[in-house]
Structure formats: C-alpha cells, structure tokens
Enzyme design. Sequence first.
Site, PDB file in Angstrom:
ATOM      1  CG  HIS A 154     -34.057   6.474  -7.775  1.00  0.00           C
ATOM      2  ND1 HIS A 154     -35.357   6.247  -8.185  1.00  0.00           N
ATOM      3  CD2 HIS A 154     -33.732   5.427  -6.961  1.00  0.00           C
ATOM      4  CE1 HIS A 154     -35.786   5.105  -7.652  1.00  0.00           C
ATOM      5  NE2 HIS A 154     -34.834   4.599  -6.897  1.00  0.00           N
ATOM      6  CB  SER A 161     -46.054   3.548 -10.646  1.00  0.00           C
ATOM      7  OG  SER A 161     -44.648   3.418 -10.731  1.00  0.00           O
TER       8      SER A 161
HETATM    9  N1  APR Z   1     -50.137  14.071  -9.557  1.00  0.00           N
HETATM   10  C1  APR Z   1     -49.832  12.965  -8.832  1.00  0.00           C
HETATM   11  N2  APR Z   1     -49.499  11.797  -9.388  1.00  0.00           N
HETATM   12  C2  APR Z   1     -49.475  11.727 -10.735  1.00  0.00           C
HETATM   13  C3  APR Z   1     -49.772  12.841 -11.553  1.00  0.00           C
HETATM   14  C4  APR Z   1     -50.118  14.055 -10.909  1.00  0.00           C
HETATM   15  N3  APR Z   1     -50.413  15.170 -11.590  1.00  0.00           N
HETATM   16  N4  APR Z   1     -49.631  12.446 -12.851  1.00  0.00           N
HETATM   17  C5  APR Z   1     -49.270  11.151 -12.820  1.00  0.00           C
HETATM   18  N5  APR Z   1     -49.171  10.710 -11.557  1.00  0.00           N
HETATM   19  C6  APR Z   1     -48.794   9.393 -11.030  1.00  0.00           C
HETATM   20  C7  APR Z   1     -49.114   8.186 -11.903  1.00  0.00           C
HETATM   21  O1  APR Z   1     -50.454   7.762 -11.679  1.00  0.00           O
HETATM   22  C8  APR Z   1     -48.091   7.168 -11.421  1.00  0.00           C
HETATM   23  O2  APR Z   1     -48.605   6.388 -10.359  1.00  0.00           O
HETATM   24  O3  APR Z   1     -47.396   9.389 -10.885  1.00  0.00           O
HETATM   25  C9  APR Z   1     -46.947   8.037 -10.909  1.00  0.00           C
HETATM   26  C10 APR Z   1     -45.711   8.000 -11.765  1.00  0.00           C
HETATM   27  O4  APR Z   1     -45.172   6.723 -11.792  1.00  0.00           O
HETATM   28  P1  APR Z   1     -43.794   6.401 -12.521  1.00  0.00           P
HETATM   29  O5  APR Z   1     -43.804   7.028 -13.869  1.00  0.00           O
HETATM   30  O6  APR Z   1     -43.591   4.931 -12.453  1.00  0.00           O
HETATM   31  O7  APR Z   1     -42.728   7.206 -11.624  1.00  0.00           O
HETATM   32  P2  APR Z   1     -42.031   6.773 -10.258  1.00  0.00           P
HETATM   33  O8  APR Z   1     -42.945   5.977  -9.405  1.00  0.00           O
HETATM   34  O9  APR Z   1     -41.432   7.998  -9.684  1.00  0.00           O
HETATM   35  O10 APR Z   1     -40.876   5.818 -10.808  1.00  0.00           O
HETATM   36  C11 APR Z   1     -39.938   5.293  -9.925  1.00  0.00           C
HETATM   37  O11 APR Z   1     -38.605   4.504 -11.759  1.00  0.00           O
HETATM   38  O12 APR Z   1     -37.842   4.932 -13.876  1.00  0.00           O
HETATM   39  C12 APR Z   1     -37.502   4.907 -12.554  1.00  0.00           C
HETATM   40  O13 APR Z   1     -35.752   5.975 -11.474  1.00  0.00           O
HETATM   41  C13 APR Z   1     -37.017   6.232 -12.038  1.00  0.00           C
HETATM   42  O14 APR Z   1     -37.370   7.239  -9.882  1.00  0.00           O
HETATM   43  C14 APR Z   1     -38.002   6.597 -10.966  1.00  0.00           C
HETATM   44  C15 APR Z   1     -38.579   5.243 -10.562  1.00  0.00           C
END
Ligand code: APR
Length: 238
Positions: free
Chosen positions: A111, A179
């Site tokens: 990304h 997520s």
């Molecule tokens: N350790 C591991 N995982 C964690 C922690 C932690 N300390 N804290 C939170 N999480 C987990 C949450 O449970 C969730 O499943 O991290 C995940 C974050 O999910 P998102 O906020 O949806 O982030 P991500 O999956 O990276 O999003 C994908 O969406 O907005 C766009 O481009 C952006 O790259 C990003 C994409």
Amino acid sequence: MMKKKDNKKHIVVFTGAGVSAESGLKTFRDSDGLWENYRIEEVATPEAWERNPKLVLEFYNMRRKQCMEAKPNNAHLLIAQLEKHYNVSVITQNIDDLHERAGSTNVLHLHGEIMKVRSSVDENLIYPINKWNLELGEKCEKGSQLRPHIVWFGEPVPMMEKAIEIVQTADVFIVVGSSLVVYPAAGLIFYAPTDIPKYLIDPGEFSSTITKNLIHIKKKATEGMQELYELLTKNVWV
Ligand code: APR
C-alpha cells in the site's frame, strides 16, 4: 518467481497495522483506530486528493511525523531475526518503515511507503522524503504537485502480482496484525500452498474457517511473535 538461494525454507510474513500498534502507531479499524477519526473518502481516495489536497497532505504529514517518532518493536525485530534461520519475505500493508528499521532485508509494501513521495502525473517518479511535512507547492521534476507515495482506495495495487508470486513459494505463511478485510491484499493467504503451516498472530476474533492449516495465536504481536519465533527456531527445517 522467487529463486531458492539455498536449501533454507521460505517464510512469508504478511503484516498489517497490528504489528506496529505496540510501537504507538494506531491501527485503522480498532476502537479509536484511524478510521474512527477520519473518513476514508475524505483523506484516502483519488477523489479526496482532487477535492482537498491540503487535507490529504495534512493527514499523511501526521502519519509521517508519527512514523519518524516511532521505533520498531520486538515483533518487527523477531521477524528480522528469522533471517538467521530462514529465507524470509515480508509483505506488508503498512506504509511505515519499521520492518526495514528492524533489519528485515526483503520487504514489499503493498500500500505504498510514507517515507516516499511521488509525482501526481507520473507514478514512476518516486522520491525519498526525509522531513515530516509535504506541502502544497512542492513539485516533481515535471512540475506537478508531489503526493504521498500511497495506494489509495480505488487505485490499483501494483505490487500485488509480485506478492502473489512470493506467497506461492512459501513453506510457512504468517499473518501478523491484520483484520484481513481489505482486498486484494487480504486474499494473499489463499495463494499460499494449501498444505503448508499457516499462523495468524492477532488478538482479534476471526472465523475459524478462513483457510486450511491456520493456527490462530490470539495474542498481541510482540508476545505472539516471541512464541512463534521459539517454535520456528527450535526445529529449523533446513
Ligand atoms: N498486535 C497484533 N495485532 C493487533 C494489535 C497488536 N498489539 N493491536 C491490534 N491488532 C490487530 C486488530 O485485532 C486487527 O485485526 O490489528 C488488526 C488491525 O486491523 P486494521 O486496522 O483493519 O489494519 P489492516 O488490516 O492493516 O488494514 C488493511 O486497510 O485502511 C487500509 O490501507 C490500510 O493497509 C491498511 C488496510
């Protein structure tokens, strides 16, 4: 295709915002995550850039400032240390550079990268930025406004094909802190060979039927990576 340099096994680590959460960088979809406080359509789409480039620049300036202030955590460091035992490919959805700063040598950003900017007329004109703020009026060599080097919602994900090739050669597949809802990135797990071991380190809830052979380590990144690192390095399959 990724060529085998030696007979070491190939670990693919696919990371999301959760791997950087313990470095103080907010995730997107947790409570108090970035998308609670900003609307995607206002800051992370080509239309937002057309409508209000100043707001878009401010949003990413804040991300860049926080990234520069953050340090890699133990999960980033352990992922880098896996290279002592395995061929490791990191594929990240994150725009921060914490994997690189932890020492990972093979990182693909799906990304984009917050520490780079690019021309808004030629996507191949990419420049490093070593200050936190990018302002209106800062231009590329072709005279167009510079924009963050970020893949916005609604834009193609150019590194996806390369990422698929890498995942297809995995002997172990690890997801840390995602997520798994944003496609096409989230679909990468389905390109991993069916029978290889797969691990998901994330404190959140997931459906138990995502894919075959998936072990959910329901812990934060640092704790879960410590556990998995010990498991993977106790019995190194060379
Ligand atoms: N350790 C591991 N995982 C964690 C922690 C932690 N300390 N804290 C939170 N999480 C987990 C949450 O449970 C969730 O499943 O991290 C995940 C974050 O999910 P998102 O906020 O949806 O982030 P991500 O999956 O990276 O999003 C994908 O969406 O907005 C766009 O481009 C952006 O790259 C990003 C994409």
